[in-house]
Design a protein around this motif. Structure first.
Motif, short mmCIF file in Angstrom:
data_model
loop_
_atom_site.label_atom_id
_atom_site.label_comp_id
_atom_site.label_asym_id
_atom_site.label_seq_id
_atom_site.Cartn_x
_atom_site.Cartn_y
_atom_site.Cartn_z
N LYS A 101 0.83 -1.22 0.00
CA LYS A 101 0.00 0.00 0.00
C LYS A 101 0.86 1.26 0.00
CE LYS A 101 -3.92 -2.21 0.21
NZ LYS A 101 -4.91 -2.17 -0.89
N LEU A 102 2.05 1.17 0.60
CA LEU A 102 2.95 2.32 0.63
C LEU A 102 3.75 2.46 -0.66
CD1 LEU A 102 4.21 1.96 4.28
CD2 LEU A 102 3.29 4.09 3.34
N GLY A 103 3.93 1.38 -1.38
CA GLY A 103 4.76 1.38 -2.59
C GLY A 103 5.58 0.10 -2.62
N ALA A 104 6.89 0.24 -2.40
CA ALA A 104 7.77 -0.93 -2.35
C ALA A 104 8.94 -0.67 -1.40
CB ALA A 104 8.27 -1.29 -3.74
N ALA A 114 18.96 3.74 0.59
CA ALA A 114 18.56 3.82 -0.83
C ALA A 114 17.10 4.17 -1.01
CB ALA A 114 18.85 2.49 -1.52
N THR A 115 16.33 4.15 0.07
CA THR A 115 14.88 4.36 -0.05
C THR A 115 14.56 5.81 -0.44
OG1 THR A 115 14.55 2.69 1.66
CG2 THR A 115 12.68 4.12 1.18
N ARG A 116 13.63 5.96 -1.37
CA ARG A 116 13.24 7.29 -1.80
C ARG A 116 11.73 7.39 -1.90
NH1 ARG A 116 15.52 7.90 -7.38
NH2 ARG A 116 15.60 5.61 -7.36
N VAL A 117 11.24 8.62 -1.92
CA VAL A 117 9.82 8.86 -2.19
C VAL A 117 9.71 9.26 -3.65
CG1 VAL A 117 7.76 10.18 -1.58
CG2 VAL A 117 9.43 9.58 0.19
N ILE A 118 8.98 8.45 -4.43
CA ILE A 118 8.83 8.68 -5.87
C ILE A 118 7.35 8.72 -6.18
CG2 ILE A 118 9.33 7.79 -8.18
CD1 ILE A 118 11.66 6.19 -6.95
N GLY A 119 6.88 9.86 -6.65
CA GLY A 119 5.46 9.98 -7.02
C GLY A 119 4.54 9.65 -5.86
N GLY A 120 4.95 10.03 -4.66
CA GLY A 120 4.10 9.80 -3.50
C GLY A 120 4.15 8.38 -2.97
N LYS A 121 5.07 7.56 -3.50
CA LYS A 121 5.22 6.18 -3.02
C LYS A 121 6.60 6.00 -2.37
CE LYS A 121 1.32 4.39 -4.63
NZ LYS A 121 0.32 3.71 -3.79
N LEU A 122 6.67 5.10 -1.41
CA LEU A 122 7.91 4.79 -0.70
C LEU A 122 8.58 3.61 -1.42
CD1 LEU A 122 9.35 5.70 1.96
CD2 LEU A 122 8.05 3.91 3.13
N MET A 128 8.92 -6.71 -8.87
CA MET A 128 8.83 -5.67 -9.89
C MET A 128 8.16 -4.39 -9.40
SD MET A 128 10.42 -6.67 -12.57
CE MET A 128 11.60 -7.44 -11.44
N ALA A 129 7.64 -4.38 -8.17
CA ALA A 129 6.95 -3.19 -7.69
C ALA A 129 7.91 -1.99 -7.66
CB ALA A 129 6.36 -3.42 -6.30
N ALA A 130 9.14 -2.19 -7.17
CA ALA A 130 10.06 -1.07 -7.06
C ALA A 130 10.43 -0.51 -8.45
CB ALA A 130 11.31 -1.47 -6.27
N PRO A 131 10.90 -1.33 -9.40
CA PRO A 131 11.24 -0.73 -10.71
C PRO A 131 10.04 -0.10 -11.41
CG PRO A 131 11.54 -3.13 -10.73
CD PRO A 131 11.35 -2.73 -9.31
N VAL A 132 8.85 -0.69 -11.27
CA VAL A 132 7.66 -0.07 -11.88
C VAL A 132 7.43 1.32 -11.29
CG1 VAL A 132 5.13 -0.17 -11.91
CG2 VAL A 132 6.47 -2.15 -12.65
N LEU A 133 7.53 1.43 -9.97
CA LEU A 133 7.29 2.73 -9.33
C LEU A 133 8.39 3.73 -9.66
CD1 LEU A 133 5.86 1.42 -5.94
CD2 LEU A 133 4.59 2.64 -7.73
N GLU A 134 9.62 3.22 -9.88
CA GLU A 134 10.69 4.13 -10.31
C GLU A 134 10.44 4.67 -11.72
OE1 GLU A 134 13.89 1.12 -8.91
OE2 GLU A 134 14.94 3.03 -9.14
N LEU A 135 9.88 3.83 -12.59
CA LEU A 135 9.64 4.24 -13.97
C LEU A 135 8.35 5.03 -14.14
CD1 LEU A 135 10.59 0.88 -15.73
CD2 LEU A 135 11.82 3.05 -15.97
N LEU A 136 7.43 4.90 -13.18
CA LEU A 136 6.09 5.44 -13.33
C LEU A 136 6.03 6.93 -13.70
CD1 LEU A 136 3.05 4.86 -13.18
CD2 LEU A 136 3.18 5.22 -10.71
N PRO A 137 6.92 7.80 -13.13
CA PRO A 137 6.82 9.22 -13.49
C PRO A 137 6.95 9.48 -14.99
CG PRO A 137 8.17 8.94 -11.53
CD PRO A 137 7.89 7.57 -12.05
N GLU A 138 7.54 8.53 -15.74
CA GLU A 138 7.64 8.69 -17.20
C GLU A 138 6.34 8.34 -17.91
OE1 GLU A 138 10.98 6.62 -18.96
OE2 GLU A 138 12.08 6.72 -17.06
#
Lengths: 242, 242
Positions: free
Chosen positions: A119-122, A226-234, B88-98
């Protein structure tokens, strides 16, 4: 049958049950568990006999389930999340030698760290630790040492039992230990009542987490370096070059 | 819809699917994934269009899934185990802003550490760490540091990707690091192909594990100082007085 299933039922909602967990519950003549989880699961199997007891009566439930299985019944003992992660699988297996002839099958489930992370992201996308802040069964010094080692190893961390009425302030103490080595800007998350009514998530920094009150239906996530917030996801990247 | 589900499907067998994962796959017009997992899952949804690619082509799958979702389709990207744990949740969320306009929903699943633990007993019954021994995306020095910290914190440990053709000997190196602080008698376990054809488990000591060849469909468990073998099961007690 003399069979006891120890079943992780996920959050309690039907959608988080695996087919194997559903089959075990359907096969059981008697379903045992903590009152609050029985209340979530029993409506899915309205015809079943249930045995429900309150918190801190875990061993009584285990013994009752084992006794009923030894008497020839097929029994399911339900745990929230996964049966093996702070669940009843360990105490049942510790008691089992006293109950000859009973066959135990542990049925895995989606533990709160995985449900909350989704739910938070990944946040658990790379190596991670799971630590309970409850000192009911673990000396606080052991918990402190594990937090220090989790921080030293730069693991992402999922904290179970982050607070309770009796243990208000434990999360703050845990944050202080993590802040000895981790930055106050470390991205963190709180996942509350995931898979239940009123579920919510919140992303915040470790410094903010220290000042935040959470309750016992929350799971807390502390990022690695290495954890970041990307597009509102963790997100804790695994390391693919995206 | 412009919706992408990133779905943890457990071991691949229907019985380890959650109802939520099944619903996401049923809702999808297109199912994407690694060839071996698609082969396990596709027969459950024979009418679906699939896009399968081989290992090391993870980002291509993520981008294809995101592109198809952006084009207006409902897409499911499948991962074995949980979508967020080395998934794959992490790479998908990393790519999502594109990929503006695409909504991503991560669906949690039963990761190999939980599925394997259930078959072995309850080795993750107290605080634990999950560490991958793959240095494909992580420097080996980081892995070594995490193993040292996991041992220093007396965590139970689940090791993912313990071996491969290219990385024969990595598990032995990991055991040597753990043996710097842990006893050779520490109870350990190997869970192989859990939830698939020919699943098996084995319990052995850390000293024996060092001399054991495991393959890449195995998950390895190393006990904490509290872990014991009880009635042929690997158990890390939570601390209840049984």
């Amino acid at each position: 049958m003399r069979k006891l299933y120890v079943v992780g039922v996920g959050s309690g909602k039907e959608e988080y049950l695996t087919a194997a967990a559903r089959a075990a519950l359907a096969a059981a003549e008697l379903i045992c568990g903590y009152t609050a989880y029985i209340a979530l699961i029993a409506p899915l199997f309205p015809e079943k006999e249930v045995f429900a007891t309150g918190m801190t009566r875990e061993l009584e439930r285990c013994r009752h389930a084992l006794e009923q299985a030894r008497a020839g019944r097929t029994v399911a003992l339900v745990c929230s999340g996964d049966a093996g992660v702070y669940g009843m699988a360990a105490p049942v297996l510790e008691l089992l030698p006293e109950y000859g002839g009973v066959e135990v099958e542990v049925v895995a489930g989606v533990t709160a760290a995985l449900a909350g992370a989704a739910k938070l992201g990944a946040p658990l996308g790379h190596d991670f630790c799971v630590v309970s802040l409850s000192d009911l069964l673990t000396p606080w010094e052991v918990i402190e040492q594990r937090l220090r080692c989790a921080a030293a190893g730069d693991f992402a961390i999922a904290l179970y039992n982050p607070s309770s009425k009796r243990r208000a302030g434990y999360l703050r103490k845990a944050c202080d230990i993590l802040l000895e080595t981790k930055s106050g800007d470390t991205p963190c998350g709180v996942a509350r009542s995931i898979g239940r009514e009123g579920e919510s998530v919140r992303i915040l920094t470790l410094a903010e987490l220290r000042e935040t009150a959470v309750d016992m239906v929350s799971t807390v996530f502390v990022g690695s370096g290495a954890t970041r917030v990307i597009g509102g996801k963790l997100v804790t990247p695994r390391g693919y070059r995206v």
